[in-house]
Write a protein that holds these residues in place. Structure first.
Motif, PDB file in Angstrom:
ATOM      1  N   ALA A 250      -3.078   2.666   4.924  1.00 54.26           N
ATOM      2  CA  ALA A 250      -2.226   1.570   4.435  1.00 54.26           C
ATOM      3  C   ALA A 250      -2.251   0.404   5.423  1.00 54.26           C
ATOM      4  O   ALA A 250      -2.355   0.608   6.630  1.00 54.26           O
ATOM      5  CB  ALA A 250      -0.791   2.058   4.248  1.00 54.26           C
ATOM      6  N   ARG A 251      -2.130  -0.792   4.911  1.00 53.98           N
ATOM      7  CA  ARG A 251      -2.026  -1.992   5.746  1.00 53.98           C
ATOM      8  C   ARG A 251      -0.707  -2.713   5.520  1.00 53.98           C
ATOM      9  O   ARG A 251      -0.280  -3.513   6.340  1.00 53.98           O
ATOM     10  CB  ARG A 251      -3.199  -2.949   5.482  1.00 53.98           C
ATOM     11  CG  ARG A 251      -4.537  -2.402   5.926  1.00 53.98           C
ATOM     12  CD  ARG A 251      -4.593  -2.199   7.439  1.00 53.98           C
ATOM     13  NE  ARG A 251      -5.764  -1.460   7.867  1.00 53.98           N
ATOM     14  CZ  ARG A 251      -5.758  -0.163   8.176  1.00 53.98           C
ATOM     15  NH1 ARG A 251      -4.654   0.546   8.085  1.00 53.98           N
ATOM     16  NH2 ARG A 251      -6.860   0.433   8.572  1.00 53.98           N
ATOM     17  N   THR A 252      -0.079  -2.445   4.377  1.00 59.10           N
ATOM     18  CA  THR A 252       1.239  -3.027   4.080  1.00 59.10           C
ATOM     19  C   THR A 252       2.178  -1.882   3.684  1.00 59.10           C
ATOM     20  O   THR A 252       1.794  -0.994   2.915  1.00 59.10           O
ATOM     21  CB  THR A 252       1.158  -4.057   2.934  1.00 59.10           C
ATOM     22  OG1 THR A 252       0.574  -3.432   1.789  1.00 59.10           O
ATOM     23  CG2 THR A 252       0.333  -5.273   3.352  1.00 59.10           C
TER      24      THR A 252
ATOM     25  N   ASP B  77       0.824  -1.216   0.000  1.00 57.62           N
ATOM     26  CA  ASP B  77       0.000   0.000   0.000  1.00 57.62           C
ATOM     27  C   ASP B  77       0.854   1.260   0.000  1.00 57.62           C
ATOM     28  O   ASP B  77       0.489   2.258  -0.616  1.00 57.62           O
ATOM     29  CB  ASP B  77      -0.924   0.013   1.219  1.00 57.62           C
ATOM     30  CG  ASP B  77      -1.915  -1.138   1.221  1.00 57.62           C
ATOM     31  OD1 ASP B  77      -2.338  -1.559   0.126  1.00 57.62           O
ATOM     32  OD2 ASP B  77      -2.260  -1.610   2.320  1.00 57.62           O
TER      33      ASP B  77
ATOM     34  N   ALA C 115       2.606   0.746  -5.507  1.00 59.13           N
ATOM     35  CA  ALA C 115       2.001   1.199  -4.252  1.00 59.13           C
ATOM     36  C   ALA C 115       0.995   2.318  -4.547  1.00 59.13           C
ATOM     37  O   ALA C 115       0.977   2.876  -5.655  1.00 59.13           O
ATOM     38  CB  ALA C 115       3.088   1.703  -3.307  1.00 59.13           C
ATOM     39  N   THR C 116       0.217   2.662  -3.548  1.00 59.92           N
ATOM     40  CA  THR C 116      -0.707   3.784  -3.664  1.00 59.92           C
ATOM     41  C   THR C 116      -0.071   5.074  -3.172  1.00 59.92           C
ATOM     42  O   THR C 116      -0.338   6.141  -3.699  1.00 59.92           O
ATOM     43  CB  THR C 116      -1.989   3.495  -2.838  1.00 59.92           C
ATOM     44  OG1 THR C 116      -2.536   2.255  -3.291  1.00 59.92           O
ATOM     45  CG2 THR C 116      -3.020   4.591  -3.003  1.00 59.92           C
TER      46      THR C 116
END
Length: 173
Positions: free
Chosen positions: A114-116, A18, A77-78
């Motif tokens: 984000a989670r990662t 993320d 990624a974002t």
């Protein structure tokens, strides 16, 4: 409490997460090492977002130990979370600033949902931080920091970094 730590040997710009953490300089306008690689791989949208931050919220640049998010442009990624690690100094203990760079990156990652997250070895390149100590501070800080991040991935370029972070993770057990 803290995120699950994983280690990978490789290029941070290719990580599918993320958010990617950038070991930035305070200008946020690109540089060498990880910073340059992220700007090159992500394209002009990252630099454009950084220029906007400098024109508005951060006219004097990003302070050491702090973090801020931008778009990730063309990366997988974002978000890119830019953080400024301290330059290593033998005569002054700056380990608190290095820990802050990781803590603040996690805080910003939580803010953007984000989670990662993929981290480089902040300050361990051109900023001269000894790799084993940089790894110890990074792993300990990410482990003890309260966060909603599920996976904190250290994307490590080269054997020295990978082995140092492996030792730091093993020392936690």
């Amino acid at each position: 409490m803290g995120a699950r730590i994983t280690l990978v040997r490789g290029d941070i710009t290719t990580q599918e997460v993320d958010a990617i953490v950038n070991a930035a300089n305070s200008t946020l306008l690109g540089g060498g090492g990880v910073d340059g690689a992220i700007h090159r791989a992500g394209g002009p949208a990252i630099l454009e977002a950084c220029r906007e931050l400098r024109a508005t919220m951060l006219p004097d640049g990003l302070p050491t130990g702090q973090a801020v998010a931008t778009t990730a442009g063309r990366l997988r990624a974002t978000h890119v979370i830019h953080t400024v690690g301290p330059v290593f100094a033998k005569r002054e203990d700056r380990s608190g600033l290095l820990a802050s760079a990781y803590r603040e990156s996690l805080r910003v990652a939580d803010e953007v949902g984000a989670r990662t997250v993929a981290f480089p070895a902040v300050s361990a390149g051109i900023y001269g931080w000894p790799m084993d100590d940089a790894a110890r501070i990074a792993v300990r800080t990410v482990t003890v920091t309260s966060t909603d991040i599920e996976e904190a991935r250290f994307a490590l370029f080269g054997d020295e970094a990978y082995e140092a972070f492996s030792r730091a993770v093993q020392a936690l057990d």
